[in-house]
Design a protein around this motif. Sequence first.
Motif, PDB file in Angstrom:
ATOM      1  N   ALA A  90      40.211  36.744  48.161  1.00 40.31           N
ATOM      2  CA  ALA A  90      41.169  37.783  47.808  1.00 40.31           C
ATOM      3  C   ALA A  90      40.760  39.118  48.422  1.00 40.31           C
ATOM      4  CB  ALA A  90      41.245  37.914  46.291  1.00 40.31           C
ATOM      5  N   HIS A  91      41.750  39.975  48.663  1.00 47.01           N
ATOM      6  CA  HIS A  91      41.489  41.302  49.222  1.00 47.01           C
ATOM      7  C   HIS A  91      41.076  42.239  48.098  1.00 47.01           C
ATOM      8  CE1 HIS A  91      44.457  40.167  52.682  1.00 47.01           C
ATOM      9  NE2 HIS A  91      43.266  39.600  52.817  1.00 47.01           N
ATOM     10  N   THR A  92      39.805  42.219  47.762  1.00 51.56           N
ATOM     11  CA  THR A  92      39.306  43.028  46.667  1.00 51.56           C
ATOM     12  C   THR A  92      37.828  43.295  46.904  1.00 51.56           C
ATOM     13  OG1 THR A  92      39.215  43.179  44.247  1.00 51.56           O
ATOM     14  CG2 THR A  92      38.734  41.028  45.197  1.00 51.56           C
ATOM     15  N   SER A 138      35.371  39.286  43.728  1.00 52.79           N
ATOM     16  CA  SER A 138      36.074  38.241  44.461  1.00 52.79           C
ATOM     17  C   SER A 138      35.385  36.920  44.149  1.00 52.79           C
ATOM     18  CB  SER A 138      36.023  38.529  45.965  1.00 52.79           C
ATOM     19  OG  SER A 138      36.673  37.535  46.691  1.00 52.79           O
ATOM     20  N   SER A 140      39.850  39.812  41.368  1.00 52.03           N
ATOM     21  CA  SER A 140      40.437  40.804  40.485  1.00 52.03           C
ATOM     22  C   SER A 140      41.004  41.974  41.273  1.00 52.03           C
ATOM     23  CB  SER A 140      39.382  41.327  39.501  1.00 52.03           C
ATOM     24  OG  SER A 140      38.892  40.291  38.686  1.00 52.03           O
ATOM     25  N   GLN A 141      41.905  42.702  40.620  1.00 58.76           N
ATOM     26  CA  GLN A 141      42.519  43.904  41.200  1.00 58.76           C
ATOM     27  C   GLN A 141      43.189  43.577  42.531  1.00 58.76           C
ATOM     28  OE1 GLN A 141      43.347  46.392  39.749  1.00 58.76           O
ATOM     29  NE2 GLN A 141      43.435  48.199  41.019  1.00 58.76           N
ATOM     30  N   ILE A 142      44.058  42.559  42.492  1.00 56.30           N
ATOM     31  CA  ILE A 142      44.737  42.057  43.692  1.00 56.30           C
ATOM     32  C   ILE A 142      46.169  42.578  43.713  1.00 56.30           C
ATOM     33  CG2 ILE A 142      45.469  39.975  44.918  1.00 56.30           C
ATOM     34  CD1 ILE A 142      43.123  38.532  43.447  1.00 56.30           C
ATOM     35  N   GLU A 147      48.554  41.767  46.222  1.00 55.09           N
ATOM     36  CA  GLU A 147      49.516  40.960  46.968  1.00 55.09           C
ATOM     37  C   GLU A 147      49.578  39.559  46.375  1.00 55.09           C
ATOM     38  OE1 GLU A 147      47.842  38.431  48.586  1.00 55.09           O
ATOM     39  OE2 GLU A 147      45.855  39.262  48.324  1.00 55.09           O
ATOM     40  N   GLY A 163      47.486  35.494  48.349  1.00 56.46           N
ATOM     41  CA  GLY A 163      46.282  34.794  47.910  1.00 56.46           C
ATOM     42  C   GLY A 163      46.568  33.817  46.787  1.00 56.46           C
ATOM     43  N   GLY A 207      43.590  38.376  37.683  1.00 53.63           N
ATOM     44  CA  GLY A 207      43.273  39.200  38.840  1.00 53.63           C
ATOM     45  C   GLY A 207      44.393  40.104  39.290  1.00 53.63           C
ATOM     46  N   GLY A 245      46.527  43.241  39.869  1.00 52.32           N
ATOM     47  CA  GLY A 245      46.054  44.615  39.976  1.00 52.32           C
ATOM     48  C   GLY A 245      46.876  45.616  39.187  1.00 52.32           C
ATOM     49  N   TYR A 278      54.504  39.079  40.325  1.00 56.64           N
ATOM     50  CA  TYR A 278      53.344  38.192  40.400  1.00 56.64           C
ATOM     51  C   TYR A 278      53.702  36.813  39.846  1.00 56.64           C
ATOM     52  CZ  TYR A 278      49.984  42.015  41.376  1.00 56.64           C
ATOM     53  OH  TYR A 278      49.281  43.051  41.940  1.00 56.64           O
TER      54      TYR A 278
END
Length: 443
Positions: free
Chosen positions: A162-164, A169, A210-212, A214, A217, A248, A250, A265
């Motif tokens: 994930a982008h975090t 992650s 977490s804190q995603i 998009e 993922g 996760g 955000g 989401y």
Amino acid sequence: MYLHGTSKINSKGHLEIGGNDVTDLKAKFGTPLYIVDEDLVRLRCREYVAAFRESGLTFQVAYASKAFCTMAMCRLADEEGLSLDVVSDGELYTALQAGFPAHRIHFHGNNKTVEEIEMAIDAKIGCFVVDNFIELHLLNAIAAEKGQRVNVLLRVTPGVEAHTHEYISTGQTDSKFGFDIGNGSAFEAVRVASDLASLELLGVHSHIGSQIFEVEGFQMAVERVAQFAIRVRNELNVAFKVVNLGGGFGIRYVEGDTPLLVSQYVKAITDAVKTHFAGLGDILPEIWVEPGRSIVGDAGTTLYTVGTSKDIPGVRKYVAVDGGMTDNPRPALYDSKYEAMLANRANEENIETVSIAGKCCESGDMLIWDLELPKVISGDLLAVACTGAYNYAMASNYNRIRRPSVVFVKDGQADVVVQRESFDNIVGNDVIPERMKKVAVTQ
């Protein structure tokens, strides 16, 4: 500062949350003070339930209590019809003391102790999320000793990064959590769990971070878990009744954060489930999710009183508050960013740039760098937004600083749900050995 939920600026130019002027909250409860907007927490719970109902899938929304665990929060989650995730005996005990139904409790964790497993089995919780082979066999043995058969999910890592922040992650192959799908350990875990007499394998659990912000993922994780489920059914004749897709989701901490709506989401996840699990036939698995931060994060505000300041000409002005890394370690841990305002002078123009320092004896005890504020004076009230998740939960007594009180605010009412620690609390577990106690001197 962006105003969340019921927060607004009242006619006095003061921040108001849940119908409560924060200057009144300061006078009644002191600072630092965690303020939780109860209406906003309940709204977030209801958004998740409504979005899943719209999907038509069978579901459970489980509040991830690690984000913020108190008896009142457990009671609120129960009132809103949520299940509950716990990761320790302390969280489990809190939930049980709050009267949370044990059959809706899920126990997570990568290193559950024998005592924790026994406590959870005795309480007859709904499900264990098993993280490794040692736990798999240990849980089976303890359940057998107690003459019980317990429900389990196997935590799997789908190989999705994930982008975090790297510390939060968890879905990638190189993670301390779970059985890896890619290297075959997850398949072997399904085979083993299916043969253990005291375990009822419900399905699998996947959490990518977490804190995603998009959905890609989550969609990729659903696809990989579905492919795994199809393989397991075809080769082991094991069907997953439950697929837990973790949390996760955000929230907005600062300008530039771009979280989606809860409904967005959920729709992305449920649409992906319908698409990728279609290969299993007409009956789709029950879908569980575990929101934590996205339920309580933006409902929390921490109120501080400004103390001293230090102006270094041409460099920086430091403004110190009566809290810091003891009530919010996230900036030090993750370089987390926050927005804040002078809550007692909210309508005044910002004219200076300051950096907000905590009171701990650490150079790294900084809450916010380069914050635009009105001219700050000692005694001002600083409100820091979005501190509902992982602030109280991670608070400490470093420097023997007492942890703050927590209040729930709603419709002009403010209720203490965690009392401020006392000095007696600080030394309450200390013991002085007999050999070190003072001996009365006789003349």
